[in-house]
Design an enzyme around this catalytic site. Structure first.
Site, PDB file in Angstrom:
ATOM      1  N   LYS A  12      -8.207  -5.998  11.304  1.00 51.45           N
ATOM      2  CA  LYS A  12      -8.292  -5.540  12.694  1.00 51.45           C
ATOM      3  C   LYS A  12      -8.534  -6.712  13.663  1.00 51.45           C
ATOM      4  O   LYS A  12      -8.907  -7.812  13.236  1.00 51.45           O
ATOM      5  CB  LYS A  12      -9.416  -4.502  12.795  1.00 51.45           C
ATOM      6  CG  LYS A  12      -9.113  -3.175  12.058  1.00 51.45           C
ATOM      7  CD  LYS A  12     -10.265  -2.185  12.235  1.00 51.45           C
ATOM      8  CE  LYS A  12      -9.957  -0.828  11.621  1.00 51.45           C
ATOM      9  NZ  LYS A  12     -11.089   0.126  11.822  1.00 51.45           N
ATOM     10  N   TYR A  52      -3.056   6.407  14.258  1.00 51.81           N
ATOM     11  CA  TYR A  52      -4.360   7.060  14.054  1.00 51.81           C
ATOM     12  C   TYR A  52      -4.338   8.530  14.473  1.00 51.81           C
ATOM     13  O   TYR A  52      -5.397   9.116  14.705  1.00 51.81           O
ATOM     14  CB  TYR A  52      -5.445   6.317  14.828  1.00 51.81           C
ATOM     15  CG  TYR A  52      -6.150   5.213  14.057  1.00 51.81           C
ATOM     16  CD1 TYR A  52      -6.647   5.416  12.761  1.00 51.81           C
ATOM     17  CD2 TYR A  52      -6.384   3.961  14.638  1.00 51.81           C
ATOM     18  CE1 TYR A  52      -7.322   4.422  12.075  1.00 51.81           C
ATOM     19  CE2 TYR A  52      -7.068   2.957  13.949  1.00 51.81           C
ATOM     20  CZ  TYR A  52      -7.538   3.201  12.659  1.00 51.81           C
ATOM     21  OH  TYR A  52      -8.217   2.214  11.981  1.00 51.81           O
ATOM     22  N   ASN A 115     -15.001  -2.986  12.777  1.00 45.32           N
ATOM     23  CA  ASN A 115     -15.402  -3.101  11.372  1.00 45.32           C
ATOM     24  C   ASN A 115     -14.381  -3.846  10.512  1.00 45.32           C
ATOM     25  O   ASN A 115     -14.321  -3.677   9.301  1.00 45.32           O
ATOM     26  CB  ASN A 115     -15.757  -1.725  10.807  1.00 45.32           C
ATOM     27  CG  ASN A 115     -14.592  -0.756  10.869  1.00 45.32           C
ATOM     28  OD1 ASN A 115     -13.488  -1.119  11.257  1.00 45.32           O
ATOM     29  ND2 ASN A 115     -14.839   0.487  10.487  1.00 45.32           N
ATOM     30  N   HIS A 118      -8.976  -1.889   7.961  1.00 44.46           N
ATOM     31  CA  HIS A 118      -8.576  -0.507   7.686  1.00 44.46           C
ATOM     32  C   HIS A 118      -8.024  -0.471   6.269  1.00 44.46           C
ATOM     33  O   HIS A 118      -7.391  -1.425   5.828  1.00 44.46           O
ATOM     34  CB  HIS A 118      -7.471  -0.056   8.652  1.00 44.46           C
ATOM     35  CG  HIS A 118      -6.783   1.209   8.193  1.00 44.46           C
ATOM     36  ND1 HIS A 118      -7.286   2.460   8.462  1.00 44.46           N
ATOM     37  CD2 HIS A 118      -5.676   1.402   7.419  1.00 44.46           C
ATOM     38  CE1 HIS A 118      -6.502   3.378   7.897  1.00 44.46           C
ATOM     39  NE2 HIS A 118      -5.515   2.759   7.265  1.00 44.46           N
ATOM     40  N   GLU A 129       1.390   5.435   5.514  1.00 50.11           N
ATOM     41  CA  GLU A 129       0.998   4.269   6.315  1.00 50.11           C
ATOM     42  C   GLU A 129       1.885   3.054   6.008  1.00 50.11           C
ATOM     43  O   GLU A 129       2.227   2.282   6.908  1.00 50.11           O
ATOM     44  CB  GLU A 129      -0.479   3.950   6.076  1.00 50.11           C
ATOM     45  CG  GLU A 129      -1.393   5.052   6.627  1.00 50.11           C
ATOM     46  CD  GLU A 129      -2.875   4.811   6.407  1.00 50.11           C
ATOM     47  OE1 GLU A 129      -3.676   5.658   6.835  1.00 50.11           O
ATOM     48  OE2 GLU A 129      -3.248   3.780   5.820  1.00 50.11           O
TER      49      GLU A 129
END
Ligand code: UDP
Ligand code: MG
Length: 136
Positions: A12, A52, A115, A118, A129
């Site tokens: 990310k 998402y 965080n 993913h 995905e």
């Protein structure tokens, strides 16, 4: 019995920005997850919202989509034995505060939204995905 799977991983924006790409990749490769494909991209907010969309009813959805599209990310196909679960274990809990020692989120995560990574949560979602980012 061997169970070779593929899963999707994303580094990310917070981790790309802090030059953690190679550190995170080396955690995967040293734990028997081979990086089959990798590319650095910058999503639009609309693309992040599509990726998402499973979270669209959640209170954090808008922030999440803004965040994922706030800077470059690295998307990867990881392959190996039980790759989906193996990647989730290496990532650690969603909130870095609750993540186990030596997990990616414990080592590098800043907060529940920033965080660092993913990872697909099932074989089915991994297929979707992977197709989202790597369909040709
Ligand atoms: N997230 C957030 N606030 C929350 C829960 C989740 O910002 O209260 C973000 C967080 O970055 C997380 C992502 O939404 O990684 C997707 O949430 P999910 O529950 O699928 O967690 P993950 O599968 O990434 O551990
Ligand atoms: Mg998830």
């Amino acid at each position: 019995m061997s169970n070779i799977e593929q899963t999707l991983s994303i580094i990310k924006p917070d981790a790309v920005e802090r030059n953690l790409i190679e550190n995170i990749k080396s955690i995967f490769t040293s734990n028997n997850l081979n990086i089959k494909e990798t590319k650095k991209i910058h999503l639009t907010k609309e693309e992040a919202a599509e990726f998402y969309s499973v979270h669209q009813s959640k209170p954090f959805y808008d922030n999440l989509c803004s965040y994922l599209s706030s800077g470059p990310i690295v998307v990867m196909i990881l392959e190996g034995e039980n790759a989906v679960l193996s990647n989730r274990k290496l990532m650690g809990a969603t909130d870095p505060k609750n993540a186990e020692k030596n997990t990616i989120r414990k080592l590098y995560g800043i907060s529940i939204d920033k965080n660092s990574v993913h990872g697909s949560d099932s074989v089915d979602n991994a297929k979707k995905e992977i197709n989202f980012f790597f369909k040709n």
